[in-house]
Scaffold this motif. Structure first.
Motif, PDB file in Angstrom:
ATOM      1  N   ALA A 113       8.753 -18.609   3.237  1.00  0.00           N
ATOM      2  CA  ALA A 113       7.514 -17.926   3.628  1.00  0.00           C
ATOM      3  C   ALA A 113       7.378 -17.763   5.144  1.00  0.00           C
ATOM      4  N   ALA A 169       6.896 -14.030   6.632  1.00  0.00           N
ATOM      5  CA  ALA A 169       5.708 -13.661   7.404  1.00  0.00           C
ATOM      6  C   ALA A 169       6.074 -13.158   8.799  1.00  0.00           C
ATOM      7  N   LEU A 213       2.469 -15.398  -3.889  1.00  0.00           N
ATOM      8  CA  LEU A 213       2.289 -15.257  -2.451  1.00  0.00           C
ATOM      9  C   LEU A 213       2.585 -13.829  -2.003  1.00  0.00           C
ATOM     10  N   ASN A 262      -0.280 -11.567  -2.762  1.00  0.00           N
ATOM     11  CA  ASN A 262      -1.394 -11.817  -1.845  1.00  0.00           C
ATOM     12  C   ASN A 262      -1.126 -11.251  -0.453  1.00  0.00           C
ATOM     13  N   MET A 263       0.149 -11.354  -0.010  1.00  0.00           N
ATOM     14  CA  MET A 263       0.519 -10.917   1.334  1.00  0.00           C
ATOM     15  C   MET A 263       0.945  -9.446   1.378  1.00  0.00           C
ATOM     16  N   LYS A 264       0.976  -8.821   0.173  1.00  0.00           N
ATOM     17  CA  LYS A 264       1.414  -7.418   0.064  1.00  0.00           C
ATOM     18  C   LYS A 264       2.862  -7.222   0.543  1.00  0.00           C
ATOM     19  N   TRP A 265       3.691  -8.206   0.226  1.00  0.00           N
ATOM     20  CA  TRP A 265       5.126  -8.076   0.483  1.00  0.00           C
ATOM     21  C   TRP A 265       5.775  -7.305  -0.657  1.00  0.00           C
TER      22      TRP A 265
END
Length: 223
Positions: A190, A194, A211, A214-217
């Motif tokens: 992560a 990020a 994750l 949520n992070m729009k990866w």
């Protein structure tokens, strides 16, 4: 702008992990008797699962048991080559090959960043066309023997990000002067995901999928 495409290796590019298979391959080739210590290896793994030891200690312990406290680099060279060839032939995801080729064609500098040991990850990386490898280093003694000790940090979790940024500094690549893609299968990466401009959760397990959403990866499947 410098374009960097950075890839995790185990279960991102490869279908299966490589660390234990490498040690087993080396023990079978160099000293099969050491495989009698497999029950002790399992105990070490259980100690890691219950958090009695960390990942770095687990790696050092397994290497010590299956390869010995120190091993001649020349004796290991053929083992590394045969393991890398075996991995390239039968343990690489087709989707990874396609993405690596696409990034190369788009002008990205290909970097492998893995918690696996450099001593064999570099050989795999060369076969895959990677230009640089960031990996866990092993201590080399004054007699050039490879020790069952990690030199520096285990390239895992936040340490991987530190090692990536240290490599960039060495290469003269400033963060603001780079466009970075990073591909990984595991939530432990992560910090680097990020850090990247484009983050790709590849073959992601549950925690990383959550994750990533949520992070729009980007979420991709290379299987």
């Amino acid at each position: 702008m410098k374009r960097l495409a950075i890839y995790d290796m185990d279960r991102t590019i490869t279908v299966r992990p490589t660390f234990t298979p490498f040690l087993v391959h080396a023990a079978l080739t160099l000293n099969p008797v050491r495989l009698l210590l497999a029950p002790v290896v399992l105990v070490a793994m259980l100690l890691y699962v219950v958090r009695a030891i960390d990942r770095a200690t687990l790696k050092e312990t397994m290497q010590n048991l299956l390869l010995g406290r120190a091993i001649d680099a020349k004796a290991l060279a053929g083992v590394v080559d045969s393991f890398a060839e075996k991995t390239a032939r039968g343990n690489i995801r087709p989707g990874a090959l396609a993405q690596i080729a696409a990034d190369r064609a788009a002008g990205y500098h290909l970097v492998l960043a893995t918690a696996s040991y450099r001593l064999y990850a570099e050989a795999i990386g060369r076969r895959m066309g990677f230009e640089d490898v960031i990996a866990t280093n092993t201590l080399v003694g004054l007699d050039t023997r490879i020790m069952a000790r990690i030199d520096g940090e285990n390239c895992y979790g936040p340490a991987k990000l530190r090692m990536v940024t240290a490599w960039m500094k060495t290469m003269g690549v400033a963060r603001e002067g780079a466009v970075i893609r990073f591909y990984s299968d595991h939530v432990s990466d992560a910090p680097v995901l990020a850090f990247a401009d484009e983050a790709f959760a590849v073959n992601a397990h549950g925690p990383l999928q959550k994750l990533a959403r949520n992070m729009k990866w980007n979420i991709v499947d290379w299987s």
